[in-house]
Design an enzyme around this catalytic site. Structure first.
Site, PDB file in Angstrom:
ATOM      1  N   VAL A 241       0.876  -1.170   0.000  1.00 18.93           N
ATOM      2  CA  VAL A 241       0.000   0.000   0.000  1.00 18.93           C
ATOM      3  C   VAL A 241       0.914   1.222   0.000  1.00 18.93           C
ATOM      4  O   VAL A 241       1.692   1.417   0.930  1.00 18.93           O
ATOM      5  CB  VAL A 241      -0.921   0.015   1.226  1.00 18.93           C
ATOM      6  CG1 VAL A 241      -1.759   1.298   1.244  1.00 18.93           C
ATOM      7  CG2 VAL A 241      -1.829  -1.211   1.221  1.00 18.93           C
ATOM      8  N   GLU A 244       1.175   8.356  -2.482  1.00 14.40           N
ATOM      9  CA  GLU A 244       1.795   9.140  -3.553  1.00 14.40           C
ATOM     10  C   GLU A 244       2.960  10.007  -3.081  1.00 14.40           C
ATOM     11  O   GLU A 244       2.886  10.654  -2.033  1.00 14.40           O
ATOM     12  CB  GLU A 244       0.724  10.034  -4.189  1.00 14.40           C
ATOM     13  CG  GLU A 244       1.227  10.961  -5.271  1.00 14.40           C
ATOM     14  CD  GLU A 244       0.134  11.870  -5.785  1.00 14.40           C
ATOM     15  OE1 GLU A 244       0.178  12.239  -6.970  1.00 14.40           O
ATOM     16  OE2 GLU A 244      -0.770  12.221  -5.006  1.00 14.40           O
ATOM     17  N   CYS A 258      10.549   6.547  -1.359  1.00 17.41           N
ATOM     18  CA  CYS A 258       9.250   6.217  -1.942  1.00 17.41           C
ATOM     19  C   CYS A 258       9.348   5.405  -3.229  1.00 17.41           C
ATOM     20  O   CYS A 258       8.780   4.318  -3.323  1.00 17.41           O
ATOM     21  CB  CYS A 258       8.432   7.486  -2.154  1.00 17.41           C
ATOM     22  SG  CYS A 258       7.972   8.289  -0.589  1.00 17.41           S
ATOM     23  N   GLY A 288       2.519  14.044  -0.004  1.00 18.33           N
ATOM     24  CA  GLY A 288       3.097  14.694   1.167  1.00 18.33           C
ATOM     25  C   GLY A 288       2.378  14.368   2.451  1.00 18.33           C
ATOM     26  O   GLY A 288       2.107  15.261   3.251  1.00 18.33           O
ATOM     27  N   ARG A 289       2.077  13.091   2.665  1.00 22.27           N
ATOM     28  CA  ARG A 289       1.288  12.642   3.818  1.00 22.27           C
ATOM     29  C   ARG A 289      -0.071  13.347   3.846  1.00 22.27           C
ATOM     30  O   ARG A 289      -0.602  13.689   4.903  1.00 22.27           O
ATOM     31  CB  ARG A 289       2.039  12.878   5.141  1.00 22.27           C
ATOM     32  CG  ARG A 289       3.364  12.170   5.222  1.00 22.27           C
ATOM     33  CD  ARG A 289       3.899  12.151   6.648  1.00 22.27           C
ATOM     34  NE  ARG A 289       5.308  11.793   6.622  1.00 22.27           N
ATOM     35  CZ  ARG A 289       6.292  12.685   6.638  1.00 22.27           C
ATOM     36  NH1 ARG A 289       6.019  13.973   6.718  1.00 22.27           N
ATOM     37  NH2 ARG A 289       7.545  12.305   6.591  1.00 22.27           N
ATOM     38  N   ASP A 327       0.984  14.217  10.092  1.00 19.06           N
ATOM     39  CA  ASP A 327       0.514  13.298   9.058  1.00 19.06           C
ATOM     40  C   ASP A 327      -1.000  13.422   8.960  1.00 19.06           C
ATOM     41  O   ASP A 327      -1.688  13.397   9.986  1.00 19.06           O
ATOM     42  CB  ASP A 327       0.903  11.861   9.422  1.00 19.06           C
ATOM     43  CG  ASP A 327       0.808  10.895   8.257  1.00 19.06           C
ATOM     44  OD1 ASP A 327      -0.251  10.864   7.599  1.00 19.06           O
ATOM     45  OD2 ASP A 327       1.772  10.153   8.015  1.00 19.06           O
ATOM     46  N   ARG A 329      -2.801  11.503   6.502  1.00 15.69           N
ATOM     47  CA  ARG A 329      -3.254  10.457   5.585  1.00 15.69           C
ATOM     48  C   ARG A 329      -4.418   9.640   6.151  1.00 15.69           C
ATOM     49  O   ARG A 329      -5.194   9.064   5.414  1.00 15.69           O
ATOM     50  CB  ARG A 329      -2.088   9.519   5.236  1.00 15.69           C
ATOM     51  CG  ARG A 329      -1.086  10.138   4.298  1.00 15.69           C
ATOM     52  CD  ARG A 329       0.100   9.225   4.095  1.00 15.69           C
ATOM     53  NE  ARG A 329       0.916   9.117   5.327  1.00 15.69           N
ATOM     54  CZ  ARG A 329       2.010   8.372   5.414  1.00 15.69           C
ATOM     55  NH1 ARG A 329       2.417   7.671   4.371  1.00 15.69           N
ATOM     56  NH2 ARG A 329       2.697   8.340   6.535  1.00 15.69           N
ATOM     57  N   LYS A 356       0.101   1.765   8.829  1.00 11.64           N
ATOM     58  CA  LYS A 356      -0.609   0.963   7.835  1.00 11.64           C
ATOM     59  C   LYS A 356      -0.915  -0.426   8.380  1.00 11.64           C
ATOM     60  O   LYS A 356      -2.029  -0.943   8.231  1.00 11.64           O
ATOM     61  CB  LYS A 356       0.217   0.869   6.552  1.00 11.64           C
ATOM     62  CG  LYS A 356       0.363   2.188   5.814  1.00 11.64           C
ATOM     63  CD  LYS A 356       1.280   2.046   4.603  1.00 11.64           C
ATOM     64  CE  LYS A 356       1.467   3.392   3.903  1.00 11.64           C
ATOM     65  NZ  LYS A 356       2.410   3.303   2.772  1.00 11.64           N
TER      66      LYS A 356
END
Length: 413
Positions: A241, A244, A258, A288-289, A327, A329, A356
Site C-alpha cells: 500500500v 503518492e 518512496c 506529502g502525507r 501526518d 493520511r 498501515k
C-alpha cells in the site's frame, strides 16, 4: 458590483428538496445493488441527485472550466458502451458489512450495468470505479531481469520485460455515518467541520441531513493486480500500500525511499504472481502525507536550513511547525479497498509502516510477513527520513525478514 441582499444569500445556501423524499434512496450495505440504490451525483438533472458533491472529485473543477469556456456542453452525458470492467471483482461478503467499506462505492464499477435501465430512461448515473488491463514498463524491473532476479514467463512478464496487470481507478465515495463512526466523532460534528473547512463549498453537508453520501473533491486511488485477479483471497498474496510521492515516484528525488520501495514492492508482486500467487499494489493519491506538495517543499526548506542541517530528531517537528500536524493520511480509511477486493489475509506485506499495519489488522485482515526495503535501495539522502520514522515508531524494522537470503536471490543494485 452590488452587494448580495439577505434573500440572495438564503437562495444560495438553501437547497430545495430537504425534507422531501429522495427519488433514489441509498441503503448503504444492502446486498442487492438495486436495493442499495445508485449513486447519482450528476448535476444535469438535480432532482435525481441523492448525494453531496459530484462525479470526478477534484477534476469536477476542470469540468466546470471546460463548460465555462464553451468546450463542453453542460448537459453532455457519457456514452458507457464497452466501458464495463475487463474482469469481475466481487461481490464479496465485506460489501454487505457497512462498517467494512465507508470510503468507496463497492458497486461503483458495475453501476453502468446494474442500472442500465435507469440510464436509458435518462438518469445520469456514472461509474466511480473503472477496471482495465495494461502493461507496466519500469527500468528497475528491466534491471531485475538483467541481474537474474526475475525472468520472462510470457504471461505475467512478457519477453520485452513489460509486466501485464489488471488495474482499477477508484474515486472516493464517503458514507458519512460510517466515516464518523470510523473516526469516533458525531456525524453532525463531522458534517459541520467538513462544511467549515471547505469554506462552505458544500452547503448540503449542513442543510441536507437526509443525504448520507458525499463525493469529496480529493484524489482517489489506483489498484494494480499482478497475476489472476480471480485468485485474490484464494492464493498467496504479496501487497504494498503506497502513498503518492510525486518527487520520488515520478522524478526520482533521493530525499526519501518512496520510489525505491514502490519498485521493490512491484518486483515482489511480480515474483509472487509468477509463483502462482497474486501481487497487489494500492497507490493512494495522498501527496506529502496528504498535506500537499507545497507544504512538503516548505518543510524540506525548513529542515535543511535549520542549525545543524537536516536531522532525524527534528524531522517531524519541522513538519508539524509548518502544517500543524505530522501526518494527515488517516490510514483508518485505507483498508476499505482491501475489503472491496475481498481480502482477509496478506501473506507478505511490503511495508514496515506501523500505521498501515495497525489499520489493516484492526479492520480484520491478517498480515503474515512484513517485508522491509533492502538497505542497499535506500538513497543516501533518505537515511534521515528512515531514522526519523524508526525513532517516531512509524517504521518497525525489528523482526523483519532478511531478504538477502530469501530463495537465494541477490538484492544489490
Amino acid at each position: 458590483m452590488t452587494t448580495p441582499n439577505r434573500s440572495t444569500h438564503i437562495r444560495l445556501t438553501s437547497h430545495p428538496g430537504a425534507g422531501t423524499p429522495v427519488r433514489f434512496p441509498i441503503e448503504w450495505g444492502a446486498a442487492d445493488p438495486r436495493a442499495r440504490g445508485p449513486v447519482v451525483a450528476s448535476v444535469t438533472r438535480p432532482g435525481d441527485r441523492n448525494v453531496i458533491g459530484t462525479y470526478g472529485g477534484a477534476y469536477a473543477l476542470y469540468r466546470a472550466l471546460a463548460v465555462s469556456s464553451g468546450a463542453l456542453n453542460p448537459i453532455q452525458r457519457p456514452d458507457l458502451k464497452d466501458t464495463a470492467p475487463v474482469v469481475e471483482i466481487g461481490p464479496h461478503p465485506q460489501w454487505t458489512t457497512p462498517q467494512k467499506i465507508v470510503s468507496l462505492d463497492p458497486f461503483g464499477a458495475m453501476s453502468g450495468l446494474i442500472f442500465a435501465d435507469l440510464i436509458s430512461e435518462g438518469v445520469d448515473i456514472r461509474p466511480t470505479i473503472a477496471v482495465t488491463r495494461a502493461h507496466v514498463a519500469l527500468p528497475e524491473i528491466e534491471r531485475a531481469v538483467e541481474k537474474g532476479r526475475l525472468k520472462a514467463d510470457g504471461t505475467v512478464m512478457l519477453a520485452n520485460g513489460d509486466v501485464s496487470v489488471v488495474k482499477a481507478a477508484i474515486d472516493p465515495v464517503w458514507y458519512l455515518p460510517g466515516i464518523a463512526e470510523r473516526f469516533g466523532v458525531g456525524q453532525d460534528e463531522l458534517r459541520r467541520v467538513l462544511f467549515e473547512q471547505t469554506a462552505g463549498m458544500y452547503p448540503e453537508l449542513v442543510t441536507r441531513p437526509d443525504l448520507d453520501v458525499f463525493l469529496p473533491p480529493i484524489g482517489g486511488m489506483t489498484v494494480y493486480v499482478f497475476g489472476d485477479p480471480a485468485m485474490l483471497g484464494r492464493a498467496p498474496l504479496t501487497c504494498r500500500v503506497h502513498d503518492e510521492c510525486n518527487g520520488s515516484d515520478v522524478f526520482g528525488s533521493d530525499i526519501c525511499t518512496c520510489r525505491p520501495y514502490l519498485v521493490h514492492g512491484i518486483e515482489e508482486c511480480v515474483r509472487q504472481a509468477q509463483e502462482g500467487g497474486v501481487g497487489l499494489i494500492v497507490y493512494n493519491r495522498k501527496e506529502g502525507r496528504a498535506l500537499g506538495e507545497v507544504t512538503k517543499f516548505l518543510v524540506y526548506n525548513a529542515r535543511k536550513r535549520q542549525a545543524g542541517g537536516d536531522q532525524a530528531a527534528t524531522y517531524f517537528e519541522r513538519t508539524e511547525c509548518v502544517a500543524g500536524v505530522q501526518d494527515a493520511r488517516f490510514q483508518q480509511l485505507m483498508p476499505d479497498v482491501l475489503h472491496w477486493l475481498g481480502l482477509t489475509r496478506i501473506d507478505r506485506f511490503v511495508s514496515m509502516s506501523n500505521m498501515k499495519y495497525d489499520a489493516i489488522v484492526a479492520s480484520g485482515i491478517d498480515i503474515g510477513e512484513r517485508v522491509p526495503i533492502p538497505e542497499g535501495l535506500v538513497p543516501p539522502d533518505a537515511h534521515v527520513e528512515m531514522e526519523a520514522k524508526k525513532a517516531a515508531g512509524y517504521y518497525a524494522p525489528e523482526g523483519a525478514a532478511d531478504l538477502s537470503t530469501v530463495v537465494g536471490r541477490p538484492l544489490e543494485g
